[in-house]
Structures are given as structure tokens and as C-alpha cells.
Design a protein around this motif. Structure first.
Motif, PDB file in Angstrom:
ATOM      1  N   ASN A 132      31.401  20.589  37.923  1.00  0.00           N
ATOM      2  CA  ASN A 132      31.935  21.260  39.093  1.00  0.00           C
ATOM      3  C   ASN A 132      32.764  22.464  38.668  1.00  0.00           C
ATOM      4  OD1 ASN A 132      32.531  21.707  41.750  1.00  0.00           O
ATOM      5  ND2 ASN A 132      34.335  20.365  41.768  1.00  0.00           N
ATOM      6  N   PRO A 133      32.122  23.506  38.142  1.00  0.00           N
ATOM      7  CA  PRO A 133      32.861  24.664  37.648  1.00  0.00           C
ATOM      8  C   PRO A 133      33.465  25.460  38.792  1.00  0.00           C
ATOM      9  CG  PRO A 133      30.531  25.110  37.601  1.00  0.00           C
ATOM     10  CD  PRO A 133      30.685  23.667  38.001  1.00  0.00           C
ATOM     11  N   THR A 134      34.455  26.265  38.453  1.00  0.00           N
ATOM     12  CA  THR A 134      35.098  27.097  39.470  1.00  0.00           C
ATOM     13  C   THR A 134      34.133  28.148  39.982  1.00  0.00           C
ATOM     14  OG1 THR A 134      36.888  28.607  39.917  1.00  0.00           O
ATOM     15  CG2 THR A 134      36.024  28.625  37.688  1.00  0.00           C
ATOM     16  N   ARG A 135      34.320  28.518  41.242  1.00  0.00           N
ATOM     17  CA  ARG A 135      33.446  29.532  41.818  1.00  0.00           C
ATOM     18  C   ARG A 135      34.030  30.924  41.649  1.00  0.00           C
ATOM     19  NH1 ARG A 135      31.601  28.123  47.760  1.00  0.00           N
ATOM     20  NH2 ARG A 135      30.593  30.118  47.376  1.00  0.00           N
ATOM     21  N   SER A 136      35.305  31.026  41.351  1.00  0.00           N
ATOM     22  CA  SER A 136      35.899  32.352  41.195  1.00  0.00           C
ATOM     23  C   SER A 136      35.426  32.987  39.902  1.00  0.00           C
ATOM     24  CB  SER A 136      37.428  32.259  41.209  1.00  0.00           C
ATOM     25  OG  SER A 136      37.868  31.481  40.120  1.00  0.00           O
ATOM     26  N   ILE A 137      35.272  34.283  39.921  1.00  0.00           N
ATOM     27  CA  ILE A 137      34.708  34.967  38.768  1.00  0.00           C
ATOM     28  C   ILE A 137      35.727  35.088  37.650  1.00  0.00           C
ATOM     29  CG2 ILE A 137      35.322  37.269  39.617  1.00  0.00           C
ATOM     30  CD1 ILE A 137      32.640  38.200  38.437  1.00  0.00           C
ATOM     31  N   ASP A 138      35.292  34.890  36.444  1.00  0.00           N
ATOM     32  CA  ASP A 138      36.104  35.116  35.260  1.00  0.00           C
ATOM     33  C   ASP A 138      36.153  36.624  35.012  1.00  0.00           C
ATOM     34  OD1 ASP A 138      37.178  35.370  32.756  1.00  0.00           O
ATOM     35  OD2 ASP A 138      35.929  33.819  31.838  1.00  0.00           O
ATOM     36  N   ALA A 139      37.363  37.168  34.937  1.00  0.00           N
ATOM     37  CA  ALA A 139      37.474  38.624  34.767  1.00  0.00           C
ATOM     38  C   ALA A 139      36.792  39.101  33.508  1.00  0.00           C
ATOM     39  CB  ALA A 139      38.953  39.027  34.745  1.00  0.00           C
ATOM     40  N   ASP A 140      36.820  38.276  32.441  1.00  0.00           N
ATOM     41  CA  ASP A 140      36.176  38.678  31.188  1.00  0.00           C
ATOM     42  C   ASP A 140      34.673  38.833  31.354  1.00  0.00           C
ATOM     43  OD1 ASP A 140      38.517  38.826  29.832  1.00  0.00           O
ATOM     44  OD2 ASP A 140      38.384  36.781  29.016  1.00  0.00           O
ATOM     45  N   ALA A 141      34.114  38.124  32.348  1.00  0.00           N
ATOM     46  CA  ALA A 141      32.666  38.210  32.540  1.00  0.00           C
ATOM     47  C   ALA A 141      32.237  39.569  33.043  1.00  0.00           C
ATOM     48  CB  ALA A 141      32.205  37.124  33.517  1.00  0.00           C
ATOM     49  N   LEU A 142      33.196  40.338  33.566  1.00  0.00           N
ATOM     50  CA  LEU A 142      32.863  41.655  34.089  1.00  0.00           C
ATOM     51  C   LEU A 142      32.956  42.748  33.046  1.00  0.00           C
ATOM     52  CD1 LEU A 142      34.678  41.479  37.531  1.00  0.00           C
ATOM     53  CD2 LEU A 142      32.238  41.305  37.084  1.00  0.00           C
ATOM     54  N   ARG A 143      33.539  42.430  31.891  1.00  0.00           N
ATOM     55  CA  ARG A 143      33.730  43.451  30.861  1.00  0.00           C
ATOM     56  C   ARG A 143      32.764  43.206  29.709  1.00  0.00           C
ATOM     57  NH1 ARG A 143      39.225  42.369  32.207  1.00  0.00           N
ATOM     58  NH2 ARG A 143      39.394  40.914  30.464  1.00  0.00           N
ATOM     59  N   PRO A 144      31.898  44.132  29.407  1.00  0.00           N
ATOM     60  CA  PRO A 144      31.019  43.937  28.248  1.00  0.00           C
ATOM     61  C   PRO A 144      31.848  43.715  27.000  1.00  0.00           C
ATOM     62  CG  PRO A 144      30.280  45.791  29.574  1.00  0.00           C
ATOM     63  CD  PRO A 144      31.626  45.390  30.109  1.00  0.00           C
TER      64      PRO A 144
ATOM     65  N   VAL B 265      25.230  40.652  28.655  1.00  0.00           N
ATOM     66  CA  VAL B 265      23.820  40.316  28.836  1.00  0.00           C
ATOM     67  C   VAL B 265      23.220  41.130  29.976  1.00  0.00           C
ATOM     68  CG1 VAL B 265      22.237  38.467  29.501  1.00  0.00           C
ATOM     69  CG2 VAL B 265      24.077  38.001  27.870  1.00  0.00           C
ATOM     70  N   PHE B 266      23.927  41.192  31.100  1.00  0.00           N
ATOM     71  CA  PHE B 266      23.411  41.943  32.248  1.00  0.00           C
ATOM     72  C   PHE B 266      23.355  43.435  31.954  1.00  0.00           C
ATOM     73  CE2 PHE B 266      23.593  39.344  36.390  1.00  0.00           C
ATOM     74  CZ  PHE B 266      23.121  38.217  35.737  1.00  0.00           C
ATOM     75  N   ASP B 267      24.361  43.943  31.246  1.00  0.00           N
ATOM     76  CA  ASP B 267      24.364  45.362  30.890  1.00  0.00           C
ATOM     77  C   ASP B 267      23.145  45.706  30.046  1.00  0.00           C
ATOM     78  OD1 ASP B 267      25.767  48.030  30.573  1.00  0.00           O
ATOM     79  OD2 ASP B 267      25.697  47.380  28.479  1.00  0.00           O
ATOM     80  N   ARG B 268      22.810  44.829  29.112  1.00  0.00           N
ATOM     81  CA  ARG B 268      21.655  45.078  28.249  1.00  0.00           C
ATOM     82  C   ARG B 268      20.357  45.076  29.041  1.00  0.00           C
ATOM     83  NH1 ARG B 268      23.227  41.902  24.497  1.00  0.00           N
ATOM     84  NH2 ARG B 268      21.824  40.121  24.649  1.00  0.00           N
ATOM     85  N   ALA B 269      20.350  44.349  30.160  1.00  0.00           N
ATOM     86  CA  ALA B 269      19.146  44.306  30.999  1.00  0.00           C
ATOM     87  C   ALA B 269      19.150  45.396  32.055  1.00  0.00           C
ATOM     88  CB  ALA B 269      19.044  42.938  31.668  1.00  0.00           C
ATOM     89  N   GLY B 270      20.159  46.274  32.030  1.00  0.00           N
ATOM     90  CA  GLY B 270      20.209  47.373  32.979  1.00  0.00           C
ATOM     91  C   GLY B 270      20.859  47.014  34.295  1.00  0.00           C
ATOM     92  N   LEU B 271      21.598  45.906  34.343  1.00  0.00           N
ATOM     93  CA  LEU B 271      22.260  45.482  35.572  1.00  0.00           C
ATOM     94  C   LEU B 271      23.720  45.895  35.552  1.00  0.00           C
ATOM     95  CD1 LEU B 271      20.631  41.937  35.790  1.00  0.00           C
ATOM     96  CD2 LEU B 271      20.003  43.997  37.085  1.00  0.00           C
ATOM     97  N   THR B 272      24.397  45.695  36.684  1.00  0.00           N
ATOM     98  CA  THR B 272      25.748  46.219  36.860  1.00  0.00           C
ATOM     99  C   THR B 272      26.774  45.098  36.939  1.00  0.00           C
ATOM    100  OG1 THR B 272      25.688  46.139  39.286  1.00  0.00           O
ATOM    101  CG2 THR B 272      24.730  48.105  38.198  1.00  0.00           C
ATOM    102  N   PRO B 273      28.073  45.440  36.769  1.00  0.00           N
ATOM    103  CA  PRO B 273      29.125  44.435  36.972  1.00  0.00           C
ATOM    104  C   PRO B 273      29.073  43.819  38.366  1.00  0.00           C
ATOM    105  CG  PRO B 273      30.025  46.321  35.815  1.00  0.00           C
ATOM    106  CD  PRO B 273      28.628  46.711  36.235  1.00  0.00           C
ATOM    107  N   ARG B 274      28.622  44.580  39.361  1.00  0.00           N
ATOM    108  CA  ARG B 274      28.503  44.007  40.704  1.00  0.00           C
ATOM    109  C   ARG B 274      27.479  42.890  40.730  1.00  0.00           C
ATOM    110  NH1 ARG B 274      31.993  43.390  44.633  1.00  0.00           N
ATOM    111  NH2 ARG B 274      30.912  42.821  46.563  1.00  0.00           N
ATOM    112  N   ASP B 275      26.389  43.057  39.979  1.00  0.00           N
ATOM    113  CA  ASP B 275      25.385  41.983  39.886  1.00  0.00           C
ATOM    114  C   ASP B 275      26.012  40.728  39.276  1.00  0.00           C
ATOM    115  OD1 ASP B 275      23.109  43.396  40.905  1.00  0.00           O
ATOM    116  OD2 ASP B 275      23.009  44.481  38.998  1.00  0.00           O
ATOM    117  N   VAL B 276      26.841  40.910  38.260  1.00  0.00           N
ATOM    118  CA  VAL B 276      27.518  39.775  37.643  1.00  0.00           C
ATOM    119  C   VAL B 276      28.355  39.050  38.686  1.00  0.00           C
ATOM    120  CG1 VAL B 276      29.137  39.040  35.859  1.00  0.00           C
ATOM    121  CG2 VAL B 276      27.579  40.940  35.409  1.00  0.00           C
TER     122      VAL B 276
END
Length: 442
Positions: free
Chosen positions: A38-50, A91-102
Motif C-alpha cells: 500500500n504505497p503512498t500516492r503522493s509523488i516523491d519529489a526526487d522522482a521529478l528530478r533526473p 527513465v522517462f526523460d530518456r524515453a522522451g517524456l516529461t516530468p508532468r508524465d511522471v
């Protein structure tokens, strides 16, 4: 490197054994931990920074094939392998995706937050349409569960978990020892982990540092786990036989309806003993139990009422049996010492520690195999080792030869089921052992 008689070659890939009284604990590459359900649903800020990433871990062909495209959903799937230092943003950046996608993905709903805790080697399947929009994500959380996200429009995703059933098959191996158990077992097709598990099962009866002889034989029946027809890994040892210097030992795995499992002899006796024969992983016995020993430091005749196990500083020391800590501190020439009391008859002493394990104090109870301290050279000591004493009704006994009390046999309420479910395993051991003996006679 010699590891308690198994003669392991130097390697970082050797797998850790189960708790065993007679074999070394081996340092492993860190496994991927089991995640909370049951992981938290709030985003980890580190996940937004490559993060600082290993750029060699580029988009790769998946070992776990990505989903196939359909006429209704022709967007291309690609698989990104997580590299050292990667987080989801990298990972998302390498695939051409954005922090918003994360952000949209990890906040889509439980258990999408699992994607904020990814590990090197993990594979993430991404479906991206011609406009560069992320339309699907697949991520295998463990052997049986796959996280699936499907784009529903705007910035939202449906979250589902697909569950696969693992198929269990049995396999077998047998061999004769010429140089070491480890080499013979590898030659027979066993993995490092199964070798260590085998030694752990018989470790209360066989000292794998001192008792193994050329000509000893073993037979193992074990599980193999498959998913969709592909082998994932080996499972548990189901039955095993070990013939050591002509004496035959057999072990059968039995699991209760409550999910508790253990290994038993065919007559229902537990393969475990109430005490470990050796409470640390040692390189050699540096001093035997000797009531008339010349003390190496004092130079006088002083009884040596225990056994000294030489080992590198910091080697973990395990409680030989379930018990209560009655002493934890400096104790004269013993240096840093722990004394455990086991019921009304038995006590064990562990001396010359470099330090104690955290979280314990006098009066606490510990379980067999629990780490209570670390090998050192405190007190009157000429080098790092564990001084181990075993007392019965206050009388010192030789730890290496004293008859150890048995662990509890199989409970009577399980005996009929045990006999019924292990009959086929005993028959299989009989057949395999007979085959081995016939081949040895050829």
C-alpha cells in the motif's frame, strides 16, 4: 576462498544460505526488496528530478517481452532498462517524456507509486503514440504481479494489476564429492543458493568444515518455478539425502496448512537441533576444548573450557539457541561478552567480541540464529576469534562433541498428513539413491 569446508571460489555472485550452524554467511549483491502493498500516492519529489544516470542503460530489448500492438492501439511499445542511479524521472526523460508524465503516472492511484521505487535491472514498458503522448505503462512488480496503466484521456490513467500463476516442477540432482561439496554440487547442476541450502539442512548433523570426506554422496529433489513456460528460478529443496562417511541422513520438507515449513527426518524428527553446533562462520578452530591447556597470553596452565573459532573481525555471532540475555558487557579476560540462558539447564557464553548487536539488552529474549555480536579480540586474546562455551547444569562441556538436545518433532496432529505427503518423496530418494549406488558399482 575456503568457506567452512565448501571450498567456494572467490566470487561476488555467491548466494546467501539459510541459517546454518556450519557454513559461512556470504555477502551478496543487494536483492530487490519486497515492496509494501500500500504505497503512498503522493509523488516523491526526487522522482521529478533526473538523477545522475548510467547512460549505457539505454532503451533495450526486453527479456520480458513488451505487449504486442493491436489494430485498435498501434502505438509503439519500447522497453527501458533501469540503470545505476536512475529514478523514474531519468527513465522517462530518456524515453522522451516529461516530468508532468511522471507526476500523472505515479499519482494515478495505488499501486502506481511502486514506480517511485525502481531498481537497477528493472524493465519498464512504455507505449508512446506518434504525438509523443504516453498511452500505457507496464511494470513487473514481482514474479507474479504486473502493474498496468492505460491512458484514459486528459492526464489520467486507469491502474490495474495483472496476476500470473507460477507453475512448479520438480527436478533432481546427485553427485559424489571428490574435492568439495560446492564443486560436486555445481557439477551436478545445483545453483549456489541450493548448495548453501543443502548444507544448511544437514548442518546440525554434519560439520561441513571438518566432517566432509572424498566419496561422500548426496541426492537432492527440488522445485523449479516457471511462468508462461519460462523458468524463473529454483524453488525449495523438497527432499535430500547426504551420505557422510558411510552414515545416511535424509530430510523431507513439510509445510503445514498454516504455511509453516521445516525439514524432518522420515520418522518425523526435526532436522534442527535446539542449539547450533557452531554460532559463527569460522575459518578454522584455533583452540579446542582442553582442561589442561597452556594459556597463550599468560603462559600458565589454565583450563580452556570452550572452543575458539578464528574468524575475520566483524564476523557476525549468532545465538546458538533460543534464550534470554543474562550478561552483556565486559567480563574479565573474556573482554566484551554475551551470556545466554536457555531454559533451566543450558547456558552459552560468547567472548572476545568486537561489539554487540544493536537493539539488545540484559533480559531480552533472542531466537536461534539471531545476531548478538561480532567477532573481535577484546580481553586476553592474541587475535580475532570467538571463544564459545557451552554449559549443562553449570558444568562446561565440549561444544563440538556434546550431545545437543533435539528440536521438537513434528506435531502429532500433522503426523498422518506428513507421512501421506512425503511417501512419494521417500520413494524418489530410494530410486535415485539406488541409481547412484548402481553407477558407483559399475
Amino acid at each position: 576462498m575456503i568457506v567452512a569446508g565448501l571450498a567456494l571460489p572467490s566470487s561476488d555472485a555467491v548466494v546467501e544460505s539459510p541459517v546454518s550452524p556450519a557454513i559461512k554467511t556470504l555477502t551478496l549483491p543487494e536483492p530487490r526488496p519486497v515492496q509494501d502493498g500500500n504505497p503512498t500516492r503522493s509523488i516523491d519529489a526526487d522522482a521529478l528530478r533526473p538523477a545522475a544516470i548510467d547512460r549505457t542503460a539505454a532503451v533495450a530489448t526486453a527479456t520480458d517481452p513488451a505487449p504486442t500492438d493491436t489494430a485498435d492501439n498501434p502505438a509503439a511499445w519500447q522497453t527501458v532498462t533501469v540503470g545505476n542511479g536512475d529514478n523514474l524521472a531519468a527513465v522517462f526523460d530518456r524515453a522522451g517524456l516529461t516530468p508532468r508524465d511522471v507526476h500523472n503516472v505515479v499519482n494515478a492511484g495505488d499501486p502506481a507509486g511502486e514506480l517511485t521505487r525502481i531498481y537497477p535491472g528493472d524493465e519498464i514498458h512504455l507505449r508512446i503514440d506518434d504525438a509523443g503522448e504516453l498511452t500505457g505503462v507496464r511494470y513487473r512488480m514481482d514474479e507474479t504481479r504486473t502493474l498496468v496503466l492505460e491512458h484514459t484521456g486528459e492526464e489520467t490513467f486507469d491502474v490495474n494489476v495483472e496476476t500470473a500463476t507460477l507453475q512448479r516442477r520438480t527436478a533432481e540432482a546427485q553427485g559424489t564429492i571428490n574435492s568439495s561439496l560446492y564443486n560436486a554440487a555445481l557439477d551436478a547442476g545445483l545453483t549456489d543458493r541450493l548448495v548453501m541450502e543443502l548444507a544448511g539442512i544437514f548442518g546440525w548433523d554434519i560439520d561441513f568444515a571438518l566432517d566432509i570426506r572424498a566419496g561422500d554422496r548426496f541426492v537432492v529433489v527440488y522445485e523449479e518455478l516457471y511462468r508462461d513456460g519460462e523458468k524463473i528460478r529454483n524453488g525449495n529443496i523438497l527432499a535430500a539425502e547426504f551420505i557422510n562417511r558411510g552414515e545416511r541422513f535424509r530430510a523431507l520438507r513439510y509445510e503445514t496448512a498454516e504455511g509453516e515449513s521445516n525439514y524432518y527426518a522420515p520418522d518425523g524428527r526435526s532436522m534442527r537441533k535446539a542449539f547450533l553446533r557452531t554460532p559463527t562462520d569460522f575459518t578454522r578452530v584455533s583452540s579446542e576444548f582442553n582442561p589442561d591447556r597452556l594459556h597463550p597470553v599468560l603462559g600458565t596452565r589454565r583450563p580452556h573450557r570452550g572452543t575458539d573459532y578464528a574468524a575475520p573481525p566483524g564476523t557476525p555471532i549468532k545465538a546458538a539457541g533460543d534464550g534470554k540475555i543474562v550478561h552483556r558487557g565486559t567480563k574479565g579476560g573474556y573482554g566484551k561478552t554475551v551470556v545466554l540462558k536457555h531454559g533451566g539447564r543450558y547456558t552459552t557464553l560468547y567472548g572476545h567480541m568486537s561489539n554487540y548487536a544493536n537493539g539488545h539488552s540484559v533480559g531480552d529474549r533472542v531466537k536461534q540464529g539471531e545476531i548478538i555480536g561480532y567477532v573481535g579480540s577484546t580481553g586476553l586474546s592474541t587475535g580475532p576469534h570467538l571463544h564459545y562455551e557451552f554449559r549443562v547444569n553449570g558444568v562446561h562441556r565440549n561444544p563440538r562433541t556434546v550431545d545437543l538436545p533435539e528440536a521438537e518433532p513434528i506435531a502429532e496432529r500433522y503426523r498422518a498428513d506428513f507421512e501421506r505427503t512425503t511417501t512419494a518423496l521417500i520413494t524418489r530418494l530410494d530410486t535415485l539413491s539406488g541409481t547412484r549406488l548402481a553407477r558407483a558399482d559399475d
